[in-house]
Design a protein around this motif. Structure first.
Motif, PDB file in Angstrom:
ATOM      1  N   SER A  95       0.837  -1.186   0.000  1.00  0.00           N
ATOM      2  CA  SER A  95       0.000   0.000   0.000  1.00  0.00           C
ATOM      3  C   SER A  95       0.880   1.247   0.000  1.00  0.00           C
ATOM      4  O   SER A  95       1.847   1.330   0.736  1.00  0.00           O
ATOM      5  CB  SER A  95      -0.885   0.002   1.247  1.00  0.00           C
ATOM      6  OG  SER A  95      -1.628   1.191   1.316  1.00  0.00           O
ATOM      7  N   GLY A  96       0.576   2.188  -0.854  1.00  0.00           N
ATOM      8  CA  GLY A  96       1.353   3.421  -0.948  1.00  0.00           C
ATOM      9  C   GLY A  96       2.496   3.340  -1.931  1.00  0.00           C
ATOM     10  O   GLY A  96       3.083   4.358  -2.269  1.00  0.00           O
ATOM     11  N   TYR A  97       2.808   2.160  -2.401  1.00  0.00           N
ATOM     12  CA  TYR A  97       3.830   1.981  -3.427  1.00  0.00           C
ATOM     13  C   TYR A  97       3.132   1.612  -4.732  1.00  0.00           C
ATOM     14  O   TYR A  97       2.130   0.920  -4.732  1.00  0.00           O
ATOM     15  CB  TYR A  97       4.822   0.893  -3.036  1.00  0.00           C
ATOM     16  CG  TYR A  97       5.738   1.289  -1.918  1.00  0.00           C
ATOM     17  CD1 TYR A  97       5.315   1.216  -0.596  1.00  0.00           C
ATOM     18  CD2 TYR A  97       7.012   1.763  -2.176  1.00  0.00           C
ATOM     19  CE1 TYR A  97       6.144   1.595   0.432  1.00  0.00           C
ATOM     20  CE2 TYR A  97       7.862   2.132  -1.144  1.00  0.00           C
ATOM     21  CZ  TYR A  97       7.423   2.043   0.157  1.00  0.00           C
ATOM     22  OH  TYR A  97       8.241   2.419   1.176  1.00  0.00           O
ATOM     23  N   SER A  98       3.719   2.050  -5.842  1.00  0.00           N
ATOM     24  CA  SER A  98       3.037   1.821  -7.110  1.00  0.00           C
ATOM     25  C   SER A  98       3.557   0.610  -7.863  1.00  0.00           C
ATOM     26  O   SER A  98       3.046   0.287  -8.922  1.00  0.00           O
ATOM     27  CB  SER A  98       3.155   3.062  -7.999  1.00  0.00           C
ATOM     28  OG  SER A  98       4.500   3.386  -8.200  1.00  0.00           O
ATOM     29  N   THR A  99       4.575  -0.064  -7.359  1.00  0.00           N
ATOM     30  CA  THR A  99       5.172  -1.151  -8.135  1.00  0.00           C
ATOM     31  C   THR A  99       4.800  -2.514  -7.577  1.00  0.00           C
ATOM     32  O   THR A  99       4.597  -2.687  -6.372  1.00  0.00           O
ATOM     33  CB  THR A  99       6.701  -1.013  -8.179  1.00  0.00           C
ATOM     34  OG1 THR A  99       7.213  -1.061  -6.846  1.00  0.00           O
ATOM     35  CG2 THR A  99       7.099   0.299  -8.827  1.00  0.00           C
ATOM     36  N   LEU A 100       4.722  -3.475  -8.488  1.00  0.00           N
ATOM     37  CA  LEU A 100       4.457  -4.876  -8.161  1.00  0.00           C
ATOM     38  C   LEU A 100       5.764  -5.657  -8.133  1.00  0.00           C
ATOM     39  O   LEU A 100       6.680  -5.375  -8.902  1.00  0.00           O
ATOM     40  CB  LEU A 100       3.552  -5.507  -9.207  1.00  0.00           C
ATOM     41  CG  LEU A 100       2.095  -5.062  -9.265  1.00  0.00           C
ATOM     42  CD1 LEU A 100       1.454  -5.514 -10.564  1.00  0.00           C
ATOM     43  CD2 LEU A 100       1.334  -5.630  -8.082  1.00  0.00           C
ATOM     44  N   THR A 101       5.827  -6.659  -7.248  1.00  0.00           N
ATOM     45  CA  THR A 101       6.928  -7.625  -7.264  1.00  0.00           C
ATOM     46  C   THR A 101       6.355  -8.954  -7.726  1.00  0.00           C
ATOM     47  O   THR A 101       5.411  -9.472  -7.125  1.00  0.00           O
ATOM     48  CB  THR A 101       7.540  -7.782  -5.865  1.00  0.00           C
ATOM     49  OG1 THR A 101       8.074  -6.519  -5.448  1.00  0.00           O
ATOM     50  CG2 THR A 101       8.659  -8.811  -5.878  1.00  0.00           C
ATOM     51  N   PHE A 102       6.914  -9.493  -8.805  1.00  0.00           N
ATOM     52  CA  PHE A 102       6.388 -10.718  -9.418  1.00  0.00           C
ATOM     53  C   PHE A 102       7.236 -11.928  -9.057  1.00  0.00           C
ATOM     54  O   PHE A 102       8.459 -11.832  -8.907  1.00  0.00           O
ATOM     55  CB  PHE A 102       6.389 -10.593 -10.946  1.00  0.00           C
ATOM     56  CG  PHE A 102       5.301  -9.725 -11.497  1.00  0.00           C
ATOM     57  CD1 PHE A 102       5.502  -8.367 -11.668  1.00  0.00           C
ATOM     58  CD2 PHE A 102       4.073 -10.264 -11.842  1.00  0.00           C
ATOM     59  CE1 PHE A 102       4.504  -7.562 -12.186  1.00  0.00           C
ATOM     60  CE2 PHE A 102       3.067  -9.466 -12.356  1.00  0.00           C
ATOM     61  CZ  PHE A 102       3.284  -8.113 -12.527  1.00  0.00           C
ATOM     62  N   GLY A 103       6.577 -13.081  -8.981  1.00  0.00           N
ATOM     63  CA  GLY A 103       7.287 -14.340  -8.987  1.00  0.00           C
ATOM     64  C   GLY A 103       7.732 -14.663 -10.405  1.00  0.00           C
ATOM     65  O   GLY A 103       7.448 -13.922 -11.354  1.00  0.00           O
ATOM     66  N   LYS A 104       8.437 -15.782 -10.560  1.00  0.00           N
ATOM     67  CA  LYS A 104       9.010 -16.119 -11.864  1.00  0.00           C
ATOM     68  C   LYS A 104       7.998 -16.749 -12.820  1.00  0.00           C
ATOM     69  O   LYS A 104       8.298 -16.964 -13.985  1.00  0.00           O
ATOM     70  CB  LYS A 104      10.199 -17.060 -11.682  1.00  0.00           C
ATOM     71  CG  LYS A 104      11.377 -16.379 -10.998  1.00  0.00           C
ATOM     72  CD  LYS A 104      12.595 -17.274 -10.973  1.00  0.00           C
ATOM     73  CE  LYS A 104      13.777 -16.522 -10.356  1.00  0.00           C
ATOM     74  NZ  LYS A 104      15.015 -17.341 -10.348  1.00  0.00           N
ATOM     75  N   GLY A 105       6.817 -17.046 -12.336  1.00  0.00           N
ATOM     76  CA  GLY A 105       5.798 -17.620 -13.203  1.00  0.00           C
ATOM     77  C   GLY A 105       5.815 -19.141 -13.192  1.00  0.00           C
ATOM     78  O   GLY A 105       6.877 -19.760 -13.042  1.00  0.00           O
ATOM     79  N   THR A 106       4.643 -19.722 -13.353  1.00  0.00           N
ATOM     80  CA  THR A 106       4.495 -21.176 -13.432  1.00  0.00           C
ATOM     81  C   THR A 106       3.675 -21.502 -14.667  1.00  0.00           C
ATOM     82  O   THR A 106       2.550 -21.027 -14.812  1.00  0.00           O
ATOM     83  CB  THR A 106       3.772 -21.734 -12.195  1.00  0.00           C
ATOM     84  OG1 THR A 106       4.503 -21.395 -11.019  1.00  0.00           O
ATOM     85  CG2 THR A 106       3.646 -23.252 -12.285  1.00  0.00           C
ATOM     86  N   MET A 107       4.265 -22.294 -15.561  1.00  0.00           N
ATOM     87  CA  MET A 107       3.534 -22.684 -16.772  1.00  0.00           C
ATOM     88  C   MET A 107       2.616 -23.861 -16.458  1.00  0.00           C
ATOM     89  O   MET A 107       3.029 -24.834 -15.809  1.00  0.00           O
ATOM     90  CB  MET A 107       4.499 -23.064 -17.882  1.00  0.00           C
ATOM     91  CG  MET A 107       3.796 -23.501 -19.171  1.00  0.00           C
ATOM     92  SD  MET A 107       4.924 -23.902 -20.493  1.00  0.00           S
ATOM     93  CE  MET A 107       5.487 -22.274 -20.932  1.00  0.00           C
ATOM     94  N   LEU A 108       1.377 -23.759 -16.904  1.00  0.00           N
ATOM     95  CA  LEU A 108       0.392 -24.838 -16.759  1.00  0.00           C
ATOM     96  C   LEU A 108       0.053 -25.373 -18.141  1.00  0.00           C
ATOM     97  O   LEU A 108      -0.304 -24.595 -19.035  1.00  0.00           O
ATOM     98  CB  LEU A 108      -0.876 -24.321 -16.088  1.00  0.00           C
ATOM     99  CG  LEU A 108      -2.078 -25.276 -16.087  1.00  0.00           C
ATOM    100  CD1 LEU A 108      -1.767 -26.523 -15.261  1.00  0.00           C
ATOM    101  CD2 LEU A 108      -3.321 -24.579 -15.565  1.00  0.00           C
ATOM    102  N   LEU A 109       0.177 -26.674 -18.310  1.00  0.00           N
ATOM    103  CA  LEU A 109      -0.191 -27.333 -19.561  1.00  0.00           C
ATOM    104  C   LEU A 109      -1.279 -28.341 -19.261  1.00  0.00           C
ATOM    105  O   LEU A 109      -1.080 -29.254 -18.453  1.00  0.00           O
ATOM    106  CB  LEU A 109       1.025 -28.027 -20.177  1.00  0.00           C
ATOM    107  CG  LEU A 109       2.209 -27.116 -20.525  1.00  0.00           C
ATOM    108  CD1 LEU A 109       3.418 -27.953 -20.921  1.00  0.00           C
ATOM    109  CD2 LEU A 109       1.830 -26.165 -21.647  1.00  0.00           C
ATOM    110  N   VAL A 110      -2.441 -28.177 -19.912  1.00  0.00           N
ATOM    111  CA  VAL A 110      -3.573 -29.073 -19.697  1.00  0.00           C
ATOM    112  C   VAL A 110      -3.830 -29.827 -20.987  1.00  0.00           C
ATOM    113  O   VAL A 110      -4.022 -29.215 -22.049  1.00  0.00           O
ATOM    114  CB  VAL A 110      -4.828 -28.300 -19.272  1.00  0.00           C
ATOM    115  CG1 VAL A 110      -5.988 -29.272 -19.025  1.00  0.00           C
ATOM    116  CG2 VAL A 110      -4.552 -27.466 -18.023  1.00  0.00           C
ATOM    117  N   SER A 111      -3.837 -31.142 -20.886  1.00  0.00           N
ATOM    118  CA  SER A 111      -4.071 -31.965 -22.080  1.00  0.00           C
ATOM    119  C   SER A 111      -5.487 -32.543 -22.059  1.00  0.00           C
ATOM    120  O   SER A 111      -6.035 -32.791 -20.980  1.00  0.00           O
ATOM    121  CB  SER A 111      -3.048 -33.093 -22.147  1.00  0.00           C
ATOM    122  OG  SER A 111      -3.094 -33.870 -20.968  1.00  0.00           O
ATOM    123  N   PRO A 112      -6.057 -32.780 -23.248  1.00  0.00           N
ATOM    124  CA  PRO A 112      -7.434 -33.290 -23.319  1.00  0.00           C
ATOM    125  C   PRO A 112      -7.543 -34.708 -22.760  1.00  0.00           C
ATOM    126  O   PRO A 112      -6.569 -35.459 -22.779  1.00  0.00           O
ATOM    127  CB  PRO A 112      -7.743 -33.273 -24.826  1.00  0.00           C
ATOM    128  CG  PRO A 112      -6.691 -32.471 -25.457  1.00  0.00           C
ATOM    129  CD  PRO A 112      -5.496 -32.480 -24.554  1.00  0.00           C
TER     130      PRO A 112
END
Lengths: 112, 112
Positions: A95-112
């Motif tokens: 709160s009061g800061y304008s920037t986000l800190t992100f994680g490195k991301g997680t790829m999700l692959l869903v197969s039929p």
């Protein structure tokens, strides 16, 4: 400093399986927490958020609960679809800061 | 429709050249941001601006420059001083004081 740690991917699931993507954070105090989703070749879209402890964010069948005791914000969905295949990012903001800190991301692959 | 546009979608640069990436928004947002995305690294903040004619360095500002002469525009210049410019660049904007950032579709920069 502040940091966000996500489980490494890719996470591979069959359609209709249950999804959990873990996210924990290191921060003093209580930041706001977010999940963003990035579909292939696109920018990020806000998926859900929670601004205080014990809040639950939800959208499109996805849910995440802000757990201050475990400093976690795990993403869950009861039954994934092929169209959920994407990269999911956990993020925090003070709160009061304008920037986000992100994680490195997680790829999700869903197969039929 | 309101939104954020980034152009071009793909951009090629020769070694030693400066190149400018465009970001325009018609959401009337005060704050704008530039992120760099590399595989496995998540998003890292390059520069951000909370108001016209003012901007601040993010975590990885070296080799980049920005300007904010108009509220709706926040161009990013990748200079020849940036030694590893190949990446996916994302622009975002938000209402001042609010937490949600809205992202553009991104520009992929490739160095030849």
């Amino acid at each position: 400093g502040n940091s966000v740690t996500q489980m490494e991917g890719p996470v591979t699931l069959s359609e209709e399986a249950f999804l959990t993507i873990n996210c924990t954070y290191t921060a003093t105090g209580y930041p706001s927490l977010f999940w963003y989703v990035q579909y292939p070749g696109e920018g990020l879209q806000l998926l859900l958020k929670a601004t205080k402890a014990d809040d639950k964010g939800s959208n499109k069948g996805f849910e995440a609960t802000y757990r201050k005791e475990t400093t976690s914000f795990h993403l869950e969905k009861g039954s994934v679809q092929v169209s959920d295949s994407a990269v999911y990012f956990c993020a925090l903001k003070w709160s009061g800061y304008s920037t986000l800190t992100f994680g490195k991301g997680t790829m999700l692959l869903v197969s039929p | 429709d309101g939104g954020i546009t980034q152009s071009p979608k793909y951009l090629f640069r020769k070694e030693g050249q400066n190149v400018t990436l465009s970001c325009e928004q018609n959401l009337n947002h005060d704050a704008m941001y530039w992120y760099r995305q590399d595989p496995g690294q998540g998003l890292r903040l390059i520069y951000y601006s909370q108001i016209v004619n003012d901007f601040q360095k993010g975590d990885i500002a070296e080799g980049y420059s920005v300007s904010r002469e108009k509220k709706e525009s926040f161009p990013l210049t990748v200079t020849s001083a940036q030694k590893n410019p190949t990446a996916f660049y994302l622009c975002a904007s938000s209402i001042a004081g609010q937490e949600t950032q809205y992202f553009g579709p991104g520009t992929r920069l490739l160095v030849l």
